[in-house]
Structures are given as C-alpha cells and as structure tokens.
Design an enzyme around this catalytic site. Structure first.
Site, short mmCIF file in Angstrom:
data_model
loop_
_atom_site.label_atom_id
_atom_site.label_comp_id
_atom_site.label_asym_id
_atom_site.label_seq_id
_atom_site.Cartn_x
_atom_site.Cartn_y
_atom_site.Cartn_z
N SER A 43 44.54 -14.16 4.94
CA SER A 43 44.77 -15.62 4.85
C SER A 43 45.72 -16.18 5.90
O SER A 43 45.78 -17.40 6.07
CB SER A 43 45.32 -15.97 3.48
OG SER A 43 44.27 -16.06 2.57
N LYS A 82 44.33 -18.58 8.33
CA LYS A 82 43.96 -19.96 7.96
C LYS A 82 44.76 -21.00 8.76
O LYS A 82 44.24 -22.06 9.12
CB LYS A 82 44.16 -20.17 6.46
CG LYS A 82 43.21 -19.34 5.59
CD LYS A 82 43.64 -19.36 4.14
CE LYS A 82 42.69 -18.56 3.25
NZ LYS A 82 43.18 -18.46 1.86
N TYR A 95 34.23 -17.00 8.28
CA TYR A 95 35.46 -16.92 7.48
C TYR A 95 35.82 -15.46 7.19
O TYR A 95 36.98 -15.05 7.35
CB TYR A 95 35.28 -17.72 6.18
CG TYR A 95 36.42 -17.51 5.20
CD1 TYR A 95 37.67 -18.05 5.44
CD2 TYR A 95 36.24 -16.73 4.06
CE1 TYR A 95 38.73 -17.84 4.56
CE2 TYR A 95 37.28 -16.51 3.17
CZ TYR A 95 38.52 -17.06 3.43
OH TYR A 95 39.56 -16.84 2.56
N TYR A 132 50.82 -20.57 -1.51
CA TYR A 132 49.98 -20.84 -2.71
C TYR A 132 50.82 -21.45 -3.83
O TYR A 132 51.64 -22.32 -3.59
CB TYR A 132 49.28 -19.56 -3.18
CG TYR A 132 48.57 -18.81 -2.09
CD1 TYR A 132 47.56 -19.42 -1.36
CD2 TYR A 132 48.92 -17.50 -1.77
CE1 TYR A 132 46.89 -18.72 -0.36
CE2 TYR A 132 48.26 -16.81 -0.79
CZ TYR A 132 47.25 -17.42 -0.08
OH TYR A 132 46.61 -16.74 0.89
N VAL A 189 46.65 -11.57 1.61
CA VAL A 189 46.52 -10.43 0.69
C VAL A 189 46.65 -9.08 1.39
O VAL A 189 46.68 -8.04 0.75
CB VAL A 189 45.22 -10.48 -0.15
CG1 VAL A 189 45.26 -11.60 -1.16
CG2 VAL A 189 44.00 -10.58 0.73
N1 GLN Z 1 39.76 -12.74 2.70
C1 GLN Z 1 40.52 -13.08 1.55
C2 GLN Z 1 39.70 -13.88 0.57
O1 GLN Z 1 38.97 -14.73 0.99
C3 GLN Z 1 41.75 -13.83 1.94
C4 GLN Z 1 42.62 -14.19 0.79
C5 GLN Z 1 44.09 -14.13 1.05
O2 GLN Z 1 44.59 -13.48 1.97
N2 GLN Z 1 44.82 -14.74 0.14
O3 GLN Z 1 39.74 -13.67 -0.61
#
Ligand code: GLN
Length: 342
Positions: free
Chosen positions: A74, A77, A199, A251, A269
């Site tokens: 993430s 992003k 993505y 988050y 994550v």
């Molecule tokens: N690739 C992960 C997902 O889409 C990214 C989520 C994350 O890092 N919080 O679930």
C-alpha cells in the site's frame, strides 16, 4: 557562535547511535502477525527489521535489514496518487476519489453515499480508482510509466515480484468486488480487470527499506530525489500527497498517529512504514509483523520514538530545536567556530 546546548545534541554520530539503540530496543517487541491473506506475503521472515533515514539533502542513516527487498504494497498508493494528479490535475482526481479519512479498515467495501467516490486514495477502493487514472496506451505502457515513476523516486531500476503479483491476483476477490462496484457507478473508465492487474502489479513492486526512505526523502525534498537530483513528481502536488498521507495514510489509526507522531505517513501490509518531515527528512521502517489495523508494530513504535527524540511532530514547538537539518548543521558550525578560535 551558535548555542552549544541546542546544536550539539544531534551530531551525525549521535543520530546513528540513537537509531542503533532504538533498533536494539524495538527488536525485543514481538507482538503482531505477518499478513497472510496474500499467501506470498506469509513467507516473509518476521525477524527482518530495518530503519533508514534519508535527509532532504541526501544524508543516509541505516540500521539493520535496510537492503532486503520486499513488495511495497500500500505504500505505492501515495506515489500513484502523485502520478494520477500529474496526469489529470487536482480537480479531476478529486472528482473520482475523495480525501476523507474513513475510520474503516483499508479493505472496507464502502463508497461515499452521495458521490459514489471511494473515500480516499489510501484505502484499497480509492487506490484502485486512482490506479485506473494512470494514462497510457494499453497495459504495458501504463505499467512502464508506473515503474519509471518509482525509478525516479528510488534512483535505480525497479521490478515487479511476479510471484506476489500472481498471488494477489489469485486471491484478490475482495479488491475485485470493490472494483466492480466502482464500475457499476461508472467511477472507473477502462477495463476493470486491467485496472486491477495494474493495482496488483504496483503493490508487488520490490523495494528495500533504504528505497522507501529515499522515496520519503524525495517527498520531503519537494518531489526531487535528493541524491540523483531527478524530479520524481511535480512539486505542486507534493502538498496533495502529504495532506492525504497525514489524514488517511495509517488507515483507521490515522487519528491516533497524527496525534502521537504528528507526521504524514503511509504503511503497507508488507510491514513497511514511511513518514515525511517536509523540507527535512524521510523516515522508513521495515518489520513485517502487523497490528490489528495492518500497521507494522515495530514500525509504529520506531516512528514515534524518532519523532519524539528529534522533536519532529509538526505541531510541537515546545522543544525549540525541532529542525532536524539545523541540528546537524548546528554542530558543524560549532566545530568550525572552535577550529577558527584555535
Ligand atoms: N495489495 C494489498 C491489498 O490490496 C495492499 C494492502 C495494504 O498494503 N494495506 O490488499
């Protein structure tokens, strides 16, 4: 002559030794769980642990596993948001993805009731919508533009980990569900599976903790990589990226993070966290075990300690010496002054 009390506190050596002590202290923190909902992520060694700082003028401080490669997840992003802004401008992007924190989990299937936009570019729904805004003539050109953008931030070539990408694609039905919901509301223009593919690929880009710190330092340096001098993103959009990081990057921990650490940040994550001190410093931590909200346990603790030690909280004026670079430069000036005297 500079004030010795404030300027001698953090020399380059003192910063390094503070980070080494912090690394040692936090290595004892064994809470948290490595993400396993993407099978490939579950294979990571939970003991890997790196801390890296890169200043806005390119000085690097590294401790622990800062060269180990992992997938950016993430944290990507933020940077894709920057590219979407460059491709379409602020108003258009804002029409597709909001900038409101959700207070919900990163993978929540929710859209703004009235506008049908995802809440912000840092939750999965918003990130998929943002990715679908990347310009390019077909999937290969879009991926190449994305990789090229990451290359400018890290200062070297960068690749997608195919095993993680395939693993995400095979198990990403929750993301797929969100993407189809957005297509239903006409919030995604092109082929939805292509948008999801891009993505999953962006999440599977391989980086090290040092790379992440360089990316954060590039944002601290108004979009220019402090080592290569390459412009990674239009300086005018750094503000957009940092504000959304500040309010949404962690988050449903974003509020408490803003309160305690006081810096724009983004977690993933993979166990990575980046934080940015505008005009001064990029911070990155890598430690895979996550708390219940999907943020690295040690990463949160390390950032909090660094922010506190160097007085980096954006709204903290009580310490009177919270300019990180000034603390380093102050010592240099002090040494020069002493040398001149003798
Ligand atoms: N690739 C992960 C997902 O889409 C990214 C989520 C994350 O890092 N919080 O679930």
């Amino acid at each position: 002559m500079p004030d010795a009390a404030s300027s001698s506190r953090h020399t380059t050596a003192a910063v390094q030794s503070f980070l080494e002590n912090l690394h040692q202290a936090c290595a004892g923190l064994c809470e948290g769980k490595v993400a396993d909902y993407i099978p490939e992520l579950a294979k990571v060694d939970p003991d890997l642990f790196g801390i890296c700082l890169v200043t806005a003028d390119g000085q690097v401080f590294a401790v622990g596993d800062t060269e180990h490669l992992f997938t950016v997840q993430s944290i990507s992003k933020v940077f894709v948001q920057g590219l979407a802004l460059e491709d379409h401008g602020r108003d258009y992007v804002l029409g597709r993805v909001g900038v409101e924190p959700t207070g919900d989990a990163f993978n929540a299937i929710i859209l703004d009731e009235a506008s049908k936009r995802p809440y912000n570019p840092m939750v999965n729904a918003g990130a998929i919508a943002t990715t679908s805004l990347i310009n390019g003539d077909g999937p290969t050109e879009r991926l190449n533009r994305l990789l090229d953008m990451f290359r400018r931030y890290v200062g070297h070539d960068i690749v997608v980990d195919v095993a993680t990408y395939v693993s995400e694609r095979a198990t990403g039905d929750r993301n797929r569900a969100m993407a189809y919901l957005m297509r239903h509301f006409k919030m995604v223009d092109w082929d939805i599976e292509e948008a999801l593919d891009l993505y999953f690929q962006q999440c599977s880009v391989m980086v090290s903790c040092r790379d992440l710190a360089m990316m954060a330092a590039t944002l601290a340096n108004q979009g220019t990589n402090p080592v290569t001098g390459d412009r990674a993103v239009d300086a005018g959009y750094v503000r957009d990226m940092l504000s959304v990081m500040y309010t949404c990057g962690m988050y449903n921990f974003a509020g408490e993070w803003a309160y305690r650490v006081g810096l724009p940040a983004k977690s993933g994550v993979c166990g990575g966290i980046i934080a940015v001190v505008p005009d001064q410093l990029g911070i990155a931590v890598f430690s895979p075990p996550l708390d219940a909200r999907g943020n690295s346990v040690r990463g949160v603790r390390v950032c909090e300690a660094i922010s506190q030690e160097f007085g980096l909280h954006l709204f903290d004026s009580s310490r009177g010496c919270h300019n990180f670079l000034e603390q380093l430069r102050g010592k240099k000036r002090l040494i020069e002054a002493v040398e001149e005297t003798f």
